[in-house]
Each structure stands twice: as structure tokens, then as C-alpha cells.
Design an enzyme around this catalytic site. Structure first.
Site, PDB file in Angstrom:
ATOM      1  N   GLY A  10       0.855  -1.196   0.000  1.00 36.84           N
ATOM      2  CA  GLY A  10       0.000   0.000   0.000  1.00 36.84           C
ATOM      3  C   GLY A  10       0.886   1.240   0.000  1.00 36.84           C
ATOM      4  O   GLY A  10       0.542   2.294   0.536  1.00 36.84           O
ATOM      5  N   ALA A  12       1.857   3.394  -2.170  1.00 39.51           N
ATOM      6  CA  ALA A  12       1.624   4.615  -2.939  1.00 39.51           C
ATOM      7  C   ALA A  12       0.631   5.543  -2.251  1.00 39.51           C
ATOM      8  O   ALA A  12       0.369   6.649  -2.722  1.00 39.51           O
ATOM      9  CB  ALA A  12       1.116   4.260  -4.338  1.00 39.51           C
ATOM     10  N   ASP A  36       2.092  -1.734  -4.422  1.00 40.61           N
ATOM     11  CA  ASP A  36       0.757  -1.110  -4.451  1.00 40.61           C
ATOM     12  C   ASP A  36       0.118  -1.490  -5.786  1.00 40.61           C
ATOM     13  O   ASP A  36       0.803  -1.908  -6.720  1.00 40.61           O
ATOM     14  CB  ASP A  36       0.866   0.419  -4.336  1.00 40.61           C
ATOM     15  CG  ASP A  36      -0.411   1.084  -3.821  1.00 40.61           C
ATOM     16  OD1 ASP A  36      -0.404   1.654  -2.714  1.00 40.61           O
ATOM     17  OD2 ASP A  36      -1.442   1.031  -4.552  1.00 40.61           O
ATOM     18  N   ASN A  97     -11.385  -3.546   2.901  1.00 41.04           N
ATOM     19  CA  ASN A  97     -10.082  -3.720   3.521  1.00 41.04           C
ATOM     20  C   ASN A  97      -9.829  -5.159   3.972  1.00 41.04           C
ATOM     21  O   ASN A  97      -8.699  -5.650   3.917  1.00 41.04           O
ATOM     22  CB  ASN A  97      -9.931  -2.735   4.685  1.00 41.04           C
ATOM     23  CG  ASN A  97      -9.773  -1.308   4.180  1.00 41.04           C
ATOM     24  OD1 ASN A  97      -9.764  -1.079   2.978  1.00 41.04           O
ATOM     25  ND2 ASN A  97      -9.633  -0.361   5.086  1.00 41.04           N
ATOM     26  N   ASP A 153      -1.825   5.730  18.675  1.00 42.72           N
ATOM     27  CA  ASP A 153      -2.561   6.086  19.890  1.00 42.72           C
ATOM     28  C   ASP A 153      -1.590   6.507  20.994  1.00 42.72           C
ATOM     29  O   ASP A 153      -1.845   7.440  21.751  1.00 42.72           O
ATOM     30  CB  ASP A 153      -3.436   4.911  20.325  1.00 42.72           C
ATOM     31  CG  ASP A 153      -4.378   4.482  19.213  1.00 42.72           C
ATOM     32  OD1 ASP A 153      -5.074   5.355  18.667  1.00 42.72           O
ATOM     33  OD2 ASP A 153      -4.392   3.291  18.857  1.00 42.72           O
ATOM     34  N   HIS A 180      -7.793  -0.390  18.635  1.00 43.48           N
ATOM     35  CA  HIS A 180      -7.450   0.806  17.865  1.00 43.48           C
ATOM     36  C   HIS A 180      -8.677   1.495  17.277  1.00 43.48           C
ATOM     37  O   HIS A 180      -8.643   1.995  16.152  1.00 43.48           O
ATOM     38  CB  HIS A 180      -6.438   0.430  16.771  1.00 43.48           C
ATOM     39  CG  HIS A 180      -5.982   1.586  15.938  1.00 43.48           C
ATOM     40  ND1 HIS A 180      -5.319   2.672  16.459  1.00 43.48           N
ATOM     41  CD2 HIS A 180      -6.087   1.822  14.611  1.00 43.48           C
ATOM     42  CE1 HIS A 180      -5.049   3.529  15.480  1.00 43.48           C
ATOM     43  NE2 HIS A 180      -5.504   3.042  14.348  1.00 43.48           N
TER      44      HIS A 180
HETATM   45  N1  APR Z   1      -3.053  -3.994  -2.614  1.00 45.23           N
HETATM   46  C1  APR Z   1      -2.142  -3.029  -2.365  1.00 45.23           C
HETATM   47  N2  APR Z   1      -2.445  -1.750  -2.223  1.00 45.23           N
HETATM   48  C2  APR Z   1      -3.730  -1.414  -2.323  1.00 45.23           C
HETATM   49  C3  APR Z   1      -4.749  -2.350  -2.561  1.00 45.23           C
HETATM   50  C4  APR Z   1      -4.362  -3.701  -2.717  1.00 45.23           C
HETATM   51  N3  APR Z   1      -5.249  -4.657  -2.960  1.00 45.23           N
HETATM   52  N4  APR Z   1      -5.925  -1.696  -2.601  1.00 45.23           N
HETATM   53  C5  APR Z   1      -5.665  -0.406  -2.389  1.00 45.23           C
HETATM   54  N5  APR Z   1      -4.325  -0.234  -2.228  1.00 45.23           N
HETATM   55  C6  APR Z   1      -3.578   0.989  -2.039  1.00 45.23           C
HETATM   56  C7  APR Z   1      -4.145   2.152  -2.815  1.00 45.23           C
HETATM   57  O1  APR Z   1      -3.778   2.071  -4.176  1.00 45.23           O
HETATM   58  C8  APR Z   1      -3.491   3.323  -2.105  1.00 45.23           C
HETATM   59  O2  APR Z   1      -2.253   3.651  -2.676  1.00 45.23           O
HETATM   60  O3  APR Z   1      -3.611   1.395  -0.694  1.00 45.23           O
HETATM   61  C9  APR Z   1      -3.285   2.777  -0.681  1.00 45.23           C
HETATM   62  C10 APR Z   1      -4.158   3.450   0.341  1.00 45.23           C
HETATM   63  O4  APR Z   1      -3.829   4.778   0.370  1.00 45.23           O
HETATM   64  P1  APR Z   1      -4.908   5.907   0.648  1.00 45.23           P
HETATM   65  O5  APR Z   1      -6.117   5.652  -0.156  1.00 45.23           O
HETATM   66  O6  APR Z   1      -4.202   7.206   0.518  1.00 45.23           O
HETATM   67  O7  APR Z   1      -5.301   5.611   2.169  1.00 45.23           O
HETATM   68  P2  APR Z   1      -4.481   5.919   3.512  1.00 45.23           P
HETATM   69  O8  APR Z   1      -4.907   7.217   4.067  1.00 45.23           O
HETATM   70  O9  APR Z   1      -3.036   5.671   3.265  1.00 45.23           O
HETATM   71  O10 APR Z   1      -5.070   4.796   4.500  1.00 45.23           O
HETATM   72  C11 APR Z   1      -4.899   3.430   4.247  1.00 45.23           C
HETATM   73  O11 APR Z   1      -4.764   2.816   6.566  1.00 45.23           O
HETATM   74  O12 APR Z   1      -5.253   3.943   8.558  1.00 45.23           O
HETATM   75  C12 APR Z   1      -5.690   3.086   7.587  1.00 45.23           C
HETATM   76  O13 APR Z   1      -7.999   3.582   7.671  1.00 45.23           O
HETATM   77  C13 APR Z   1      -6.863   3.648   6.876  1.00 45.23           C
HETATM   78  O14 APR Z   1      -7.422   1.510   6.089  1.00 45.23           O
HETATM   79  C14 APR Z   1      -6.903   2.747   5.693  1.00 45.23           C
HETATM   80  C15 APR Z   1      -5.444   2.569   5.353  1.00 45.23           C
END
Ligand code: APR
Length: 318
Positions: A10, A12, A36, A97, A153, A180
Site C-alpha cells: 500500500g 503509494a 501497491d 479492507n 494512539d 485501535h
Molecule cells: N493492494 C495493495 N495496495 C492497495 C490495494 C491492494 N489490494 N488496494 C488499495 N491499495 C492501495 C491504494 O492504491 C493506495 O495507494 O492502498 C493505498 C491506500 O492509500 P490511501 O487511499 O491514501 O489511504 P491511507 O490514508 O493511506 O489509509 C490506508 O490505513 O489507517 C488506515 O484507515 C486507513 O485503512 C486505511 C489505510
């Protein structure tokens, strides 16, 4: 072995990119794999690879490149997922998720079964049970190697107490136990070092609630622009750094984390743990709670049990 491969799954995203930036600056990280589904991922890796620090950064994009990203990892940090929008609870994120974490855990089971997973994806209270069930099914489950990241936290509690006491927040030690989200977050203000300079119980209550709702404070302030990312990245990098220090054999590495637990009725529970060469080396428990903290724990347990059941049920449907 002083040669560690860390994966950010994740990488990116809003959390993933600053997390990767911080990990690139950690001298214990020799290989940093950024995974990602977003097309920008290889570019994020190239960008970070221009920094003059030792870690070799490689980008991996899309599910077909996931096994190579995970292969031989020592630590897999997982912020992949969709973040909270205003009005959404962490549980609203569940289905999307949950599938993401399930698939990542499957890949870890196959390609790096000894890796330590640090799960940031929300709802963390349910995601750790999901990853655990998936590892069990694959026959490679080790509860010492699956951690839910609750470090934010602790970081928030220390920041707020630092402000209240007028001291450097990095000198504040404060255990935050439970889980959390919302009422499952239990800051043990009675155990803060130094003691919190608040005179009455009402103020202790207000501070407790601020810590419990700090994620929502960020969601509201970002006004549709997402949830906590930078502070979460900082917290994730700190936890991952502590995991690496444990792996390398440093003693007395202590962090709060959400892990498999038999301290309460909830089979997963966060509190301070010692990190060692195989992940969680020792559960330090949570010491003595005052009457108010016992009340908080009582309120947290049913919520935790519900969150855990949701996770286990999801994993068993897979
Ligand atoms: N595999 C890998 N990466 C993924 C997948 C996947 N199947 N699906 C989505 N992503 C990537 C997205 O492409 C994006 O780059 O996960 C990243 C999520 O980034 P954001 O949308 O910016 O979200 P973010 O604020 O980083 O939060 C991510 O962390 O705290 C938790 O609640 C929050 O569950 C959320 C996660």
C-alpha cells in the site's frame, strides 16, 4: 543477520508514501520493497532510490508482482486499503479492507512465512484476527509475528500530555491498551511518566476521550481529504523500526501493539510488549488500573469481542 528486507504493502498511499520515506532513512533497512496496485508505485520507488541512504528500493505494481515483492521479507508493513471519509467509522471500511488484508496475508504465508506483519489497515481490531486466521489455514501461524499497529494512539497520547505538562513529548511514556478504535482505545493516564498535570477527573475524562477520538479529529479537519496519514506513517515507521531492533537482538525494545492475547476475555488485545528476534518476545501486560480505567476496559471488551468475531467470521468464509 543485519540485512533486513522491509515491504510496504500500500506504498503509494497517503500513509504508504511517507512511511516509505521514513523507512528509507532507517539504517537497519537494507532492502525496501514498495508494493501497491497504483500505477505510480514504480515511480515512488525510483524517487526514493535517489536518496543517499543505503536501503535499495524496488517498486512492485499489481497482484502479479506481489509475490516478488513479498519474497524473503523480514517485515511486512500493511497500510493498503481505503481510508475513512467524514461520517464513516473505521468499521465502514470493513469489507474492502478485509479482502485486501486477506490476500496480502495469503501471499505472506506463501512467500515469507516467517515475516513479521505490522497491520495498519483499519479496522485494525478485525484485520489482525483475519491475518491470523489466514496464516492458520496456511499452516504457518505464529502469533508472535502478527501485530496490529496501535503506535499512533501512544504517539498522540504522548503529544497531548507533552502539551499539557509543557514538556518534550518524546520524554513522555504512556501505555495505551485495548484496541485501535473509539472506546477500545484505553490510555492508561494513571501510568503516564511523568504524571499528567491535570487536577480533576473531568479533565482526565476529557483527555481520554480526545485520545480515543483523535482519528476523527483529523478526519474532520481534513474535510473530505482523508484520515490521518503523516502521523500514522511516523507511528508505523517507529513500530517497524522497533521490530527491526528486536530482530537484530537489541534488548528491552518495548512498544504497545495489538496481538493475540490471553490477558482478558478478548483474544486479541493491545498493551506493551517486548520485541525480540522472533517478533513479540514477551507480553508485559498492563499493570494496575484505577477505577476509571477499569470502567474503560469494561466498555472496551464487548466492542473488541464484536470486532474480533467480525474478522474471524470473514476469514472463515474465505
Ligand atoms: N493492494 C495493495 N495496495 C492497495 C490495494 C491492494 N489490494 N488496494 C488499495 N491499495 C492501495 C491504494 O492504491 C493506495 O495507494 O492502498 C493505498 C491506500 O492509500 P490511501 O487511499 O491514501 O489511504 P491511507 O490514508 O493511506 O489509509 C490506508 O490505513 O489507517 C488506515 O484507515 C486507513 O485503512 C486505511 C489505510
Amino acid at each position: 543477520q543485519m540485512n533486513y528486507k522491509v515491504v510496504v504493502a500500500g506504498a503509494a498511499g497517503g500513509i504508504g508514501q511517507p512511511l516509505a520515506l521514513l523507512l528509507k532513512q532507517n539504517p537497519l533497512v537494507t532492502r525496501l520493497a514498495l508494493y501497491d496496485i497504483a500505477p505510480v508505485t514504480p515511480g515512488v520507488a525510483v524517487d526514493l532510490s535517489h536518496m543517499d541512504t543505503p536501503a535499495k528500493v524496488t517498486g512492485y505494481k499489481g497482484p502479479e508482482e506481489l509475490p516478488a515483492a513479498i519474497k524473503d521479507a523480514d517485515v511486512v508493513v500493511i497500510p493498503a486499503g481505503v481510508p475513512r471519509k467524514p461520517g464513516m467509522t473505521r468499521d465502514d471500511l470493513f469489507n474492502t479492507n478485509a479482502s485486501i488484508v486477506r490476500d496480502l496475508a495469503c501471499c505472506v504465508a506463501q512467500n515469507a512465512p516467517k515475516a513479521i506483519m505490522a497491520i495498519i489497515t483499519n479496522p485494525v481490531n478485525s484485520m489482525v484476527p483475519i491475518a491470523s486466521e489466514i496464516m492458520k489455514k496456511a499452516g504457518v501461524y505464529d502469533p508472535a509475528r502478527i501485530l496490529g499497529v496501535t503506535t499512533l494512539d501512544v504517539v498522540r497520547a504522548a503529544a497531548f500530555i507533552g502539551d499539557i505538562n509543557g514538556v518534550d513529548p518524546c520524554c513522555v511514556t504512556i501505555p495505551v491498551i485495548g484496541g485501535h478504535s473509539g472506546v477500545t482505545i484505553i490510555p492508561l493516564l494513571s501510568q503516564s511518566q511523568p504524571a499528567v498535570k491535570l487536577s480533576d477527573q473531568e479533565k482526565i475524562k476529557a483527555l481520554t476521550q480526545r485520545i480515543q477520538e483523535a482519528g476523527t479529529e483529523v478526519v474532520k479537519a481534513k474535510a473530505g481529504g482523508g484520515s490521518a496519514t503523516l502521523s500514522m506513517a511516523y507511528a508505523g515507521a517507529r513500530l517497524a523500526g522497533s521490530v527491526l531492533r528486536g530482530l537484530k537482538g537489541e534488548s528491552n525494545v518495548v512498544e504497545c501493539a495489538y496481538i493475540k492475547s490471553d490477558l482478558t476475555e478478548a483474544p486479541y488485545f493491545a498493551n506493551p510488549v517486548v520485541l525480540g528476534p522472533n517478533g513479540v518476545a514477551k507480553n508485559l501486560g498492563y499493570g494496575t488500573l484505577n477505577a476509571y480505567e477499569q470502567e474503560l476496559l469494561k466498555a472496551a471488551i464487548p466492542e473488541l469481542l464484536k470486532n474480533i468475531k467480525t474478522g474471524v467470521d470473514f476469514a472463515n468464509k474465505c
